[in-house]
Scaffold this active site. Sequence first.
Site, PDB file in Angstrom:
ATOM      1  CB  SER A  69      99.698  26.836  37.688  1.00  0.00           C
ATOM      2  OG  SER A  69      98.467  26.166  37.567  1.00  0.00           O
TER       3      SER A  69
ATOM      4  CG  HIS B 183     101.552  22.840  36.281  1.00  0.00           C
ATOM      5  ND1 HIS B 183     102.231  21.665  36.511  1.00  0.00           N
ATOM      6  CD2 HIS B 183     100.375  22.751  36.954  1.00  0.00           C
ATOM      7  CE1 HIS B 183     101.510  20.886  37.297  1.00  0.00           C
ATOM      8  NE2 HIS B 183     100.375  21.521  37.582  1.00  0.00           N
TER       9      HIS B 183
ATOM     10  CG  ASP C 144      96.735  22.495  37.652  1.00  0.00           C
ATOM     11  OD1 ASP C 144      97.421  21.524  38.010  1.00  0.00           O
ATOM     12  OD2 ASP C 144      97.001  23.671  37.970  1.00  0.00           O
TER      13      ASP C 144
ATOM     14  CG  MET D 138      91.387  20.279  38.090  1.00  0.00           C
ATOM     15  SD  MET D 138      91.015  21.622  39.238  1.00  0.00           S
ATOM     16  CE  MET D 138      92.662  22.306  39.506  1.00  0.00           C
TER      17      MET D 138
ATOM     18  CG  HIS E 232      98.756  17.856  38.022  1.00  0.00           C
ATOM     19  ND1 HIS E 232      98.658  18.713  39.092  1.00  0.00           N
ATOM     20  CD2 HIS E 232      98.537  16.612  38.520  1.00  0.00           C
ATOM     21  CE1 HIS E 232      98.389  18.024  40.186  1.00  0.00           C
ATOM     22  NE2 HIS E 232      98.303  16.746  39.858  1.00  0.00           N
TER      23      HIS E 232
ATOM     24  CG  MET F   4      94.841  17.076  39.792  1.00  0.00           C
ATOM     25  SD  MET F   4      94.787  18.687  40.602  1.00  0.00           S
ATOM     26  CE  MET F   4      95.210  19.724  39.203  1.00  0.00           C
TER      27      MET F   4
ATOM     28  CG  MET G 181      99.210  17.574  44.683  1.00  0.00           C
ATOM     29  SD  MET G 181      99.325  18.880  43.427  1.00  0.00           S
ATOM     30  CE  MET G 181      98.085  20.051  44.004  1.00  0.00           C
TER      31      MET G 181
ATOM     32  CG  ASP H 187     100.634  22.647  41.769  1.00  0.00           C
ATOM     33  OD1 ASP H 187     100.439  23.822  42.112  1.00  0.00           O
ATOM     34  OD2 ASP H 187      99.946  22.061  40.917  1.00  0.00           O
TER      35      ASP H 187
END
Length: 215
Positions: free
Chosen positions: A9, A34, A36, A38, A67, A69, A138, A176
């Site tokens: 990540s 990966h 993230d 956000m 991913h 979010m 998660m 994750d």
Amino acid sequence: MPEIIVAPSLLSSDFARIADEIQAVEEAGADWLHIDVMDGHYVPNITIGPPVVSAIKKVASKPLDVHLMISDPDKFIPRFIDAGADYLTVHHEACIHLHRTLSHIIEKGAEPGVSLNPSTPSELILPVLNQVSLVLFMSVNPGFGGQKFIPEVMDKVDIVREEAGKLNRDILLSVDGGIDSKTCKIVKDKGIRVLVAGSYIFRSQNYKKAIQSLR
């Protein structure tokens, strides 16, 4: 595709040296990267947007596991896929019309994924398992790296794996949050193939040894 897929990540990497960090983990044996995303609304943190994903794509040789979010993923799906997302995962909790959202990802040419927060029952995504390529569990509450693994999340995995078997679908199961050399054994015993690990890899002295320990 390897039996166990290790996806470092990048949230835990040194963003000032992101290109070097990507090269280092890829040379150390990473299978995916990966990312993230956000928005400070769906989760209490803000990270990166499509321009940074596009920059990562230019220097990466491994698939990008993006991913989302964020609160309104439909608005940004085309931009993240155009930026280079190979796998694009949305949260069940953030999608009003999940079937439509996943169809949008498929139409744009990325592999669709759906993620569940620790307190969200697996039963809620069973109606869309015929659409997804990946289910991300998660094992921490999303928003920050370095959190402690929540073992009770693994109780939800069996339901999804069994239903995927009934549908004769080879869906990748991913986890994750709090993944290290100890917790990875718990998740692999549940049939998890994709291990997302941030702090454990990027805070280690040897990326290769950390990745190998997860396998």
